[in-house]
Design an enzyme around this catalytic site. Sequence first.
Site, PDB file in Angstrom:
ATOM      1  N   SER A 183     -21.922  67.567  42.285  1.00  0.00           N
ATOM      2  CA  SER A 183     -20.732  67.415  43.233  1.00  0.00           C
ATOM      3  C   SER A 183     -21.177  66.112  43.343  1.00  0.00           C
ATOM      4  O   SER A 183     -21.339  64.718  43.312  1.00  0.00           O
ATOM      5  CB  SER A 183     -20.685  68.391  44.290  1.00  0.00           C
ATOM      6  N   LYS A 191      -5.881  79.877  74.150  1.00  0.00           N
ATOM      7  CA  LYS A 191      -5.970  78.711  74.402  1.00  0.00           C
ATOM      8  C   LYS A 191      -4.480  78.215  73.796  1.00  0.00           C
ATOM      9  O   LYS A 191      -3.056  78.092  73.715  1.00  0.00           O
ATOM     10  CB  LYS A 191      -6.637  77.947  72.836  1.00  0.00           C
TER      11      LYS A 191
END
Length: 564
Positions: free
Chosen positions: A368, A411
């Site tokens: 990767s 939140k």
Amino acid sequence: MAVKKGRLFLLLLLVAAVGLIIAGTLGQAVPDKTVLELTLASPIAEEDWPDFGARFWEGDVVVFRDLLAALDRAKRDDRIAGISLEVSSNAGMNFGKMQELRAKLGELTAAGKFCTAYLEEGSNVTYYLASACPEIYLTPTSALTLTGLMGHTTFVRGTLDKLHIYPDLYHIAEYKTAMNLLTEKKFTAAHKEMVTDLVTGWQQQLVAGIAAGRKLEPAAVEQILRGGPYLAEEALAKKLIDKLLYYDQYRDLLKSKAGGDKLNTLGLKEYLTRSRAPRGPKIALVHATGAIVTGKSGYDPAIGRYMGSDTVAEALRAARKDDSVKAIVFRVDSGGGSAIASEIIRREVVLAREKKPVVVSMSDVAGSGGYWIAMSANKIVADPGTLTGSIGVVFGKLNIKGFYEMLGLSKDYVALAPNATLFYEFENFSPEQRALMMKFMRDIYDHFLDGVSKGRGLPVEKVDSIGKGRVYLGARAKELGLVDELGGLDRAVAVAKQLANIPAEQSVQFVVYPRPKTPFQQLTEWMQVRTVGWVPPRAWLDPTRSPLWKERALVLVPFELEPR
């Protein structure tokens, strides 16, 4: 005038003292008929730790290039009668490093040195290492647990569900399964297919190595793996072991094989101190080890050693600008990380290549992002068992709103633009944000394909067909054109010498980057950092402190495989 003479005398005395110390260290002759003892117990790493905190947390390591260097010197040293390899573990090595070590032990045997291995107990990988030596000895009351390899992965999706955390993650393409550890509870079909292929390939290499070392047919070794584990006497009967010996008896054997009046042995560090490193044209050895992040290299207890794009780019830049350096060997041992950081490093490889040859040496893993930083080199050399490829992208976030609600927290927010909440960790991506994210992921993937195409001289369509996030072993990667040659660090150096027009028989000396620091330097720097910016212990538990946390687009190998 008298004062100046006094200072000159003291200076000369100091120089003489230092010279005597150095001469004394080097002058401690290696006795004739010495046995070089290599004990594989402490962790073996590509580099020493980057800072004092890592050394304090993890302990000392054996640097892999030191291991290879000692064996290379011993091969040419008439005072070294042979090698004793004591294997208690694979010391953190995966198949790449193990294959390089096996090859070096084979060179010693070919040079006329004896090579013996001693096992207190044997596993698949410790026996694989030991079988590089013509003679293997085992403790009489032990066992040889040859059982064949397996691959397994821990999935945490169930844990996230219990914590009411949702992994809103996406990938390109089907074999890019890095996110599966968070999104799945077991292997997907593609994930299982890939792991099966890799473990099967490793086992074939394991069988071939053991068969060659013990002069057995591969089919016989396969049958042995299916029938294990074995008691010591059973291992002896199957010719897997040459003799059952207690350790004191093994030491007597070494004395007899060395042929001296007494047994003279030297360990790795002592032998390196007493022997001389080769001289010759300079080749830079630039290390790229660990997860790839932006910024500077360092260590984090959660992810271990990581390479920073600033640090590695500066190392490549320094090697490029040093006119005494004739070529660069770029040693990569990384499963990837940040796409941005990977591209910053790759750019420095391109710039270096314009001035001098750059040869990549892949260690245990270069997949990767680890492949991204390698793809533009003049040549890529990988071990047959290296994990590489994994051309793909992962992107996303963890939605922790449910976890907060479980704790009674809530939140709220005010957003002034539709995408202000793109990386907000308390809601999933909207359909529009998901489409935007896929566009960015596709752009990164296309850049990856284009880089591989240009670096390896392959059509983009072919790169795409063999990419799709799939991890390959080095041997298969060579067949596909992702890797140029098979071999270890030695082979990469030989290729670099050829490209730099250095005669094959000419010795070379390494200039190592990033420059290694002594433990004292690490301690001093660590104390300075703690003085300037002390971090309270409670902050150590904050996951956002992890260097990978801030990286959004990741090019990561989808799993971590360790043979046992």
